[in-house]
Scaffold this motif. Structure first.
Motif, PDB file in Angstrom:
ATOM      1  N   SER A 102      -8.867   4.097  -4.561  1.00 54.81           N
ATOM      2  CA  SER A 102      -9.156   3.997  -3.271  1.00 54.81           C
ATOM      3  C   SER A 102     -10.487   4.013  -3.125  1.00 54.81           C
ATOM      4  O   SER A 102     -11.533   3.745  -1.796  1.00 54.81           O
TER       5      SER A 102
ATOM      6  N   TYR B  76     -12.787   4.510   0.263  1.00 56.27           N
ATOM      7  CA  TYR B  76     -12.693   5.251   0.490  1.00 56.27           C
ATOM      8  C   TYR B  76     -13.697   6.543   0.065  1.00 56.27           C
ATOM      9  O   TYR B  76     -13.967   6.803  -0.530  1.00 56.27           O
TER      10      TYR B  76
ATOM     11  N   PRO C 272      -5.146   2.730   0.083  1.00 52.64           N
ATOM     12  CA  PRO C 272      -4.979   2.051   1.105  1.00 52.64           C
ATOM     13  C   PRO C 272      -7.194   1.658   1.609  1.00 52.64           C
ATOM     14  O   PRO C 272      -7.422   2.571   0.407  1.00 52.64           O
ATOM     15  N   ILE C 273      -7.413   0.174   2.427  1.00 50.86           N
ATOM     16  CA  ILE C 273      -8.793   0.369   2.093  1.00 50.86           C
ATOM     17  C   ILE C 273      -9.490   1.340   3.579  1.00 50.86           C
ATOM     18  O   ILE C 273      -8.001   1.594   4.972  1.00 50.86           O
ATOM     19  N   TRP C 274     -10.799   2.095   3.374  1.00 49.80           N
ATOM     20  CA  TRP C 274     -10.475   2.932   4.629  1.00 49.80           C
ATOM     21  C   TRP C 274     -11.054   2.028   5.654  1.00 49.80           C
ATOM     22  O   TRP C 274     -11.846   1.036   5.412  1.00 49.80           O
ATOM     23  N   GLN C 275     -11.312   2.799   6.782  1.00 44.63           N
ATOM     24  CA  GLN C 275     -11.004   1.882   7.981  1.00 44.63           C
ATOM     25  C   GLN C 275     -11.402   3.073   8.931  1.00 44.63           C
ATOM     26  O   GLN C 275     -10.921   2.531  10.352  1.00 44.63           O
ATOM     27  N   GLY C 276     -12.234   4.280   8.828  1.00 47.87           N
ATOM     28  CA  GLY C 276     -12.782   4.811   9.585  1.00 47.87           C
ATOM     29  C   GLY C 276     -11.425   6.238   8.993  1.00 47.87           C
ATOM     30  O   GLY C 276     -11.686   7.079  10.351  1.00 47.87           O
TER      31      GLY C 276
ATOM     32  N   THR D 210       0.593  -0.939  -0.177  1.00 49.63           N
ATOM     33  CA  THR D 210      -0.225   0.403   0.292  1.00 49.63           C
ATOM     34  C   THR D 210       0.787   1.422  -0.122  1.00 49.63           C
ATOM     35  O   THR D 210       1.850   1.541   1.018  1.00 49.63           O
TER      36      THR D 210
ATOM     37  N   TYR E 292     -12.709  -0.200  -2.213  1.00 50.15           N
ATOM     38  CA  TYR E 292     -11.475  -0.151  -0.824  1.00 50.15           C
ATOM     39  C   TYR E 292     -11.987   1.043  -0.149  1.00 50.15           C
ATOM     40  O   TYR E 292     -11.635   1.528   1.159  1.00 50.15           O
TER      41      TYR E 292
ATOM     42  N   ASP F 231      -8.322   6.457  10.551  1.00 54.68           N
ATOM     43  CA  ASP F 231      -7.662   6.647  11.750  1.00 54.68           C
ATOM     44  C   ASP F 231      -6.447   5.987  11.929  1.00 54.68           C
ATOM     45  O   ASP F 231      -5.655   5.525  13.175  1.00 54.68           O
ATOM     46  N   HIS F 232      -6.101   5.281  10.193  1.00 50.18           N
ATOM     47  CA  HIS F 232      -4.952   4.128  10.136  1.00 50.18           C
ATOM     48  C   HIS F 232      -4.384   4.848   9.310  1.00 50.18           C
ATOM     49  O   HIS F 232      -4.042   3.254   8.719  1.00 50.18           O
TER      50      HIS F 232
ATOM     51  N   GLU G 126      -4.593   6.049   6.453  1.00 53.20           N
ATOM     52  CA  GLU G 126      -5.475   6.113   5.487  1.00 53.20           C
ATOM     53  C   GLU G 126      -4.624   7.530   4.337  1.00 53.20           C
ATOM     54  O   GLU G 126      -4.364   7.249   3.176  1.00 53.20           O
TER      55      GLU G 126
END
Length: 173
Positions: free
Chosen positions: A122, A128, A84-88, A62, A126, A90-91, A93
């Motif tokens: 993304s 985003y 990046p895969i969207w994870q909210g 990534t 993913y 806070d990672h 992204e």
């Protein structure tokens, strides 16, 4: 460094290179990745398979980029990047997505190319959010050194609605 936003099929654009929003294995998939692989023909898959893995099943982590010829596409090269895969949010992204754009431009310069088209990295499977991804893309691309007027950037969107989002983000920078 002019930036244009269009609604188009990225596989039909006549630029030096297009960016593929790929998966880490670089073996094709859905969305823009699948469309690019279908349009480029089987030689693209063979070229991707020939790239070394950095981990099992990972040819492009990534935020990083790899480059292959364009084969049956009307471009010289395809720059593959993994968003990046969207994870909210806070990672990291946003930082990883920014790396996709910066590293693609770095490869463009290293290969002495002048025109590039980006998809909405993304924003498909993913997950985003388009408004957030567009803001990252616009800020990153507008933050690049502007002294190189020989580079033309196209942000290629698959729909008018996505085009409006990316144009709005670009206008806000």
């Amino acid at each position: 460094m002019p930036i244009t936003v269009v609604t188009a099929d990225i596989t039909q654009l006549r630029v030096d290179t297009i960016v593929n929003a790929a998966n880490p294995g670089l073996l094709g998939g859905g969305g823009v990745d699948g469309a690019i692989h279908r349009a480029a023909g089987p030689a693209l898959l063979n070229a991707c398979r020939a790239l070394p893995e950095s981990a099992p099943g990972v040819r492009c982590p990534t935020g990083e980029v790899r480059i292959t010829p364009g084969f049956d596409l009307p471009v010289r090269y395809v720059i593959h990047t993994v968003g990046p895969i969207w994870q909210g949010g806070d990672h990291d992204e946003a930082e990883l997505l920014s790396h996709c754009y910066r590293n693609s431009l770095r490869l463009l310069r290293e290969h002495r190319l002048h025109t590039i088209a980006f998809p909405a990295i993304s924003c498909g499977v993913y997950g985003y959010p388009a408004t957030l991804a567009a803001a990252v893309a616009a800020a990153t691309l507008c933050d690049e050194p502007t002294h190189d007027a020989s580079i033309d950037i196209t942000l290629c969107c698959f729909s008018d609605a996505m085009r409006a989002i990316f144009q709005g983000a670009l206008n806000a920078v």
